[in-house]
Design a protein around this motif. Structure first.
Motif, PDB file in Angstrom:
ATOM      1  N   ARG A 150       9.912  57.447   0.915  1.00 39.46           N
ATOM      2  CA  ARG A 150       9.304  56.272   0.266  1.00 39.46           C
ATOM      3  C   ARG A 150      10.225  55.059   0.357  1.00 39.46           C
ATOM      4  N   ALA A 151      11.534  55.293   0.265  1.00 37.15           N
ATOM      5  CA  ALA A 151      12.472  54.166   0.298  1.00 37.15           C
ATOM      6  C   ALA A 151      12.620  53.593   1.705  1.00 37.15           C
ATOM      7  N   LEU A 152      12.557  54.465   2.708  1.00 37.72           N
ATOM      8  CA  LEU A 152      12.877  54.004   4.061  1.00 37.72           C
ATOM      9  C   LEU A 152      11.664  53.937   4.990  1.00 37.72           C
ATOM     10  N   GLY A 153      10.603  54.641   4.639  1.00 44.07           N
ATOM     11  CA  GLY A 153       9.383  54.561   5.448  1.00 44.07           C
ATOM     12  C   GLY A 153       9.553  55.061   6.873  1.00 44.07           C
ATOM     13  N   LEU A 154      10.322  56.131   7.048  1.00 44.08           N
ATOM     14  CA  LEU A 154      10.592  56.654   8.392  1.00 44.08           C
ATOM     15  C   LEU A 154      10.064  58.076   8.543  1.00 44.08           C
ATOM     16  N   PRO A 155       9.738  58.476   9.781  1.00 48.72           N
ATOM     17  CA  PRO A 155       9.455  59.903  10.013  1.00 48.72           C
ATOM     18  C   PRO A 155      10.644  60.737   9.541  1.00 48.72           C
ATOM     19  N   LEU A 156      10.347  61.906   8.974  1.00 49.31           N
ATOM     20  CA  LEU A 156      11.409  62.643   8.286  1.00 49.31           C
ATOM     21  C   LEU A 156      11.393  64.122   8.632  1.00 49.31           C
ATOM     22  N   GLY A 157      12.547  64.657   8.931  1.00 44.99           N
ATOM     23  CA  GLY A 157      12.721  66.100   9.096  1.00 44.99           C
ATOM     24  C   GLY A 157      13.506  66.656   7.929  1.00 44.99           C
ATOM     25  N   PHE A 158      13.189  67.882   7.530  1.00 48.97           N
ATOM     26  CA  PHE A 158      13.805  68.431   6.312  1.00 48.97           C
ATOM     27  C   PHE A 158      14.014  69.922   6.495  1.00 48.97           C
ATOM     28  N   ASP A 159      15.207  70.404   6.166  1.00 45.33           N
ATOM     29  CA  ASP A 159      15.467  71.851   6.237  1.00 45.33           C
ATOM     30  C   ASP A 159      16.627  72.190   5.311  1.00 45.33           C
ATOM     31  N   THR A 160      16.968  73.464   5.238  1.00 43.82           N
ATOM     32  CA  THR A 160      18.115  73.855   4.413  1.00 43.82           C
ATOM     33  C   THR A 160      19.412  73.388   5.081  1.00 43.82           C
ATOM     34  N   ASP A 161      20.469  73.324   4.289  1.00 42.87           N
ATOM     35  CA  ASP A 161      21.778  72.915   4.825  1.00 42.87           C
ATOM     36  C   ASP A 161      22.235  73.843   5.950  1.00 42.87           C
ATOM     37  N   VAL A 162      22.068  75.156   5.760  1.00 40.95           N
ATOM     38  CA  VAL A 162      22.568  76.094   6.781  1.00 40.95           C
ATOM     39  C   VAL A 162      21.692  76.119   8.032  1.00 40.95           C
ATOM     40  N   ASN A 163      20.372  76.000   7.868  1.00 41.99           N
ATOM     41  CA  ASN A 163      19.525  75.900   9.061  1.00 41.99           C
ATOM     42  C   ASN A 163      19.889  74.649   9.853  1.00 41.99           C
ATOM     43  N   THR A 164      20.160  73.575   9.139  1.00 42.33           N
ATOM     44  CA  THR A 164      20.501  72.318   9.790  1.00 42.33           C
ATOM     45  C   THR A 164      21.836  72.433  10.519  1.00 42.33           C
ATOM     46  N   ALA A 165      22.815  73.056   9.871  1.00 42.92           N
ATOM     47  CA  ALA A 165      24.104  73.268  10.533  1.00 42.92           C
ATOM     48  C   ALA A 165      23.923  74.128  11.785  1.00 42.92           C
ATOM     49  N   ALA A 166      23.047  75.126  11.708  1.00 42.47           N
ATOM     50  CA  ALA A 166      22.763  75.956  12.884  1.00 42.47           C
ATOM     51  C   ALA A 166      22.211  75.095  14.017  1.00 42.47           C
ATOM     52  N   LEU A 167      21.321  74.170  13.683  1.00 48.52           N
ATOM     53  CA  LEU A 167      20.763  73.282  14.709  1.00 48.52           C
ATOM     54  C   LEU A 167      21.846  72.425  15.350  1.00 48.52           C
ATOM     55  N   GLY A 168      22.776  71.942  14.532  1.00 47.23           N
ATOM     56  CA  GLY A 168      23.878  71.142  15.062  1.00 47.23           C
ATOM     57  C   GLY A 168      24.735  71.935  16.030  1.00 47.23           C
ATOM     58  N   GLU A 169      25.078  73.167  15.640  1.00 47.53           N
ATOM     59  CA  GLU A 169      25.888  74.013  16.518  1.00 47.53           C
ATOM     60  C   GLU A 169      25.118  74.400  17.782  1.00 47.53           C
ATOM     61  N   ALA A 170      23.793  74.543  17.656  1.00 42.72           N
ATOM     62  CA  ALA A 170      22.986  74.874  18.834  1.00 42.72           C
ATOM     63  C   ALA A 170      22.986  73.718  19.835  1.00 42.72           C
ATOM     64  N   ARG A 171      22.939  72.486  19.320  1.00 38.36           N
ATOM     65  CA  ARG A 171      22.835  71.347  20.235  1.00 38.36           C
ATOM     66  C   ARG A 171      24.185  70.979  20.852  1.00 38.36           C
ATOM     67  N   TRP A 172      25.212  70.929  19.980  1.00 40.75           N
ATOM     68  CA  TRP A 172      26.479  70.360  20.471  1.00 40.75           C
ATOM     69  C   TRP A 172      27.681  71.269  20.238  1.00 40.75           C
ATOM     70  N   GLY A 173      27.491  72.429  19.628  1.00 39.77           N
ATOM     71  CA  GLY A 173      28.639  73.206  19.173  1.00 39.77           C
ATOM     72  C   GLY A 173      28.758  74.571  19.815  1.00 39.77           C
ATOM     73  N   ALA A 174      29.049  75.569  18.989  1.00 40.59           N
ATOM     74  CA  ALA A 174      29.418  76.902  19.464  1.00 40.59           C
ATOM     75  C   ALA A 174      28.221  77.758  19.880  1.00 40.59           C
ATOM     76  N   ALA A 175      27.006  77.221  19.738  1.00 42.44           N
ATOM     77  CA  ALA A 175      25.824  78.019  20.093  1.00 42.44           C
ATOM     78  C   ALA A 175      24.986  77.334  21.167  1.00 42.44           C
ATOM     79  N   GLN A 176      25.613  76.442  21.935  1.00 43.71           N
ATOM     80  CA  GLN A 176      24.867  75.779  23.006  1.00 43.71           C
ATOM     81  C   GLN A 176      24.337  76.813  23.984  1.00 43.71           C
ATOM     82  N   GLY A 177      23.039  76.740  24.272  1.00 40.31           N
ATOM     83  CA  GLY A 177      22.431  77.654  25.230  1.00 40.31           C
ATOM     84  C   GLY A 177      22.189  79.054  24.706  1.00 40.31           C
ATOM     85  N   ILE A 178      22.416  79.284  23.403  1.00 40.95           N
ATOM     86  CA  ILE A 178      22.227  80.623  22.827  1.00 40.95           C
ATOM     87  C   ILE A 178      20.958  80.621  21.976  1.00 40.95           C
ATOM     88  N   SER A 179      19.997  81.430  22.386  1.00 43.02           N
ATOM     89  CA  SER A 179      18.670  81.390  21.749  1.00 43.02           C
ATOM     90  C   SER A 179      18.644  82.100  20.403  1.00 43.02           C
TER      91      SER A 179
END
Lengths: 352, 352
Positions: A150-179
């Motif tokens: 409501r404050a920013l009026g932007l498309p928004l993604g939302f998940d748990t802290d740990v799922n989000t950290a997993a996504l970060g590691e999948a994209r740029w970290g220790a889980a790149q290319g690991i399904s």
């Protein structure tokens, strides 16, 4: 909820002090136990190697909403982002500088939030984006995603802290290319996020991995456990507060030869063995404040092999355990960078 | 391996007795402990409500390869299939009538196999389709998928027995329309298969869910556990052989008021609580020989709620547990029907 939801909110300078901080655990305790993830005051910095490109590139907003601080960032990835942290106090006092931080960036395409929980993740639910049954009473049933949207009026993604950290590691970290992998955090709590077939595991609500039951070694460990729901679930036996309560000393003040660590590694390895047997991950990433004690890794790896006892016949576990149980490559930025991925996904959904 | 791999194999009549059966556990013990899933001799029958349509429809072959019998079927689904069982003895003596059964059906488009394990599921591996480190020595490193494919020359799908049963329940049974669920079997062993985001969870190898560690209630239960690898993992404490070894009586001969069942429900519910916390399934289907004791279901449900202690705030668990922990809708045919789904998927891959 205050003025932050209205369009008339004044811009908040990012270096102004936040409103009064209230914690259930005394600040001194938290700071000594977990100095690496405790910020008493604002901590803002330009961290990327490149300056932000402005309107010429797709710039995303990211929030890692934690129990002690909200880490906010704008950017496109680990080489191109600006980050700022705000202490977690009341929702009003926390959200005001958070929203102010993003209002200074006009060109954001979308925003992603990885939040402490439990949270409601189903978009069809009227409570989507709320923090639900947290023991932090001020945040219980707080509409985090709705407040930001409501404050920013932007498309928004939302998940748990740990799922989000997993996504970060999948994209740029220790889980790149690991399904298929598990991201675990061991700190004030224990939580896990998993990717299965390349997608985040959500299911009915979301995993609450810290609350699995493991054998409690009563002979060596009469400590009854710290979990208010389960006493001696894994989190109740092996979280940072459990270490401190059992030994009367914060984890960071225990020497690496203290018997605390062998017991800690034993409990964590029992948890890992259960997740190996259930999720069959191709890698396990262990982050969080407790795992900053790097000497824990070889102990956990050895105990995991001992507990599995050769049953899982995979060279990755039998011969390559050093590459199987690893720290995060993004350090303590897995979460906020993963929130950039959530934002990118939200922008794609909005475009399609 | 014998003549079954050659094109010159004579047709084997489906009612001819199989070669000599060799079991590590005496037949009498097995029969009295698990009469509902023990077949000493061939058991063939037309079970569908319709006769098979012949070449006019897509007809698939299915094998549920179990430790006591191989269940084979041809057909298209639960209303249209022909089924036949052969006792599991040596690979040669078992595979000959199995191959013969399918050779009588000329119009098969593909074949699916759900197998006891551990098995190699990665198609890129030279050992794809092999049974690997099973304690059944005669079957160790047996190329099950290759044997079937070379004999029949058909597109082939291959997965674990429990993953295959999960697929059957997803298509025609208790998990229709449910993207995230757990299928569990409790019998001579304990195994689990999960669908996550609508797809079967495989990961590094495949889950070995029965081998998770749970708190062993030593005060009530001095039995050390039956697992040759882990002693008191869940399978070691709660499988059918563990029940028999602990009480000296086979499960089927224990009355419903025997204290064995409260202990059994307690251990199973600890396992379920760990999987709820890890996989967050939308439903849990419990099949297998031990779960034929229908009075176990209300005990397991109540203990699961007690162990979770309100932490997972979902109406499905808090108020609808009778629909959350359920028996399979396909009875003991989940596996062989799931193998039809594997065959269908293999045919689709071959067509694309």
């Amino acid at each position: 909820m205050g003025a932050i939801f209205g369009a008339s909110l004044p811009k908040v300078a990012s270096d102004s002090p936040p409103a009064a901080i209230s914690h259930k655990i005394p600040l001194e305790t938290m700071e000594s136990a977990f100095p690496h993830f405790y910020y008493r005051f604002l901590d803002c910095s330009i961290l990327g190697f490149q300056q932000l490109g402005g309107g010429a590139v797709d710039v995303f907003g990211a929030i890692e909403a934690g129990g002690t601080k909200f880490v906010c960032a704008v950017g496109t990835g680990p080489d191109d982002f600006e980050m700022c942290s705000f202490p977690t106090s009341s929702p009003e006092a926390t959200m005001e500088p958070v929203i102010g931080f993003f209002r200074r960036h006009q060109s954001l395409r979308a925003i992603g939030i990885g939040s402490f929980g439990p949270v409601e993740l189903h978009r069809a639910s009227p409570d989507f984006g709320h923090i639900t049954s947290t023991p932090k009473l001020a945040w219980r049933n707080f509409d985090l995603a709705g407040t930001v949207q409501r404050a920013l009026g932007l498309p928004l993604g939302f998940d748990t802290d740990v799922n989000t950290a997993a996504l970060g590691e999948a994209r740029w970290g220790a889980a790149q290319g690991i399904s298929d992998f598990l991201y675990l955090t061991v700190g004030t709590g224990i939580g896990g996020g998993a990717l299965v077939n390349g997608k985040v595991l959500h299911g009915l609500l979301h995993p609450e991995m810290g609350h699995i039951r493991i054998p409690h070694d009563w002979a060596k460990d009469p400590y009854p456990g710290a979990c208010p729901y389960h006493l001696d679930c894994l989190e109740g036996l092996a979280s940072g507060p459990a270490i401190q309560a059992r030994w009367g000393i914060a984890g960071v003040d225990l020497g690496p030869d203290h018997p605390a660590w062998e017991l800690e590694a034993h409990y964590l390895a029992l948890g890992l063995a259960n997740w190996v047997s259930t999720l069959s991950p191709r890698r396990i990433i262990m982050g969080g404040g407790v795992m900053q004690q790097a000497h824990l890794f070889p102990l956990v790896r050895r105990q995991l092999q001992r507990i599995l006892n050769g049953y899982i016949q995979s060279a990755v576990i039998l011969d390559g355990i050093e590459e199987y149980v690893v720290p995060p490559q993004l350090g303590n930025r897995s979460g906020v960078l993963g929130a950039l991925v959530l934002a990118e996904e939200a922008a794609s959904r909005a475009d399609s």
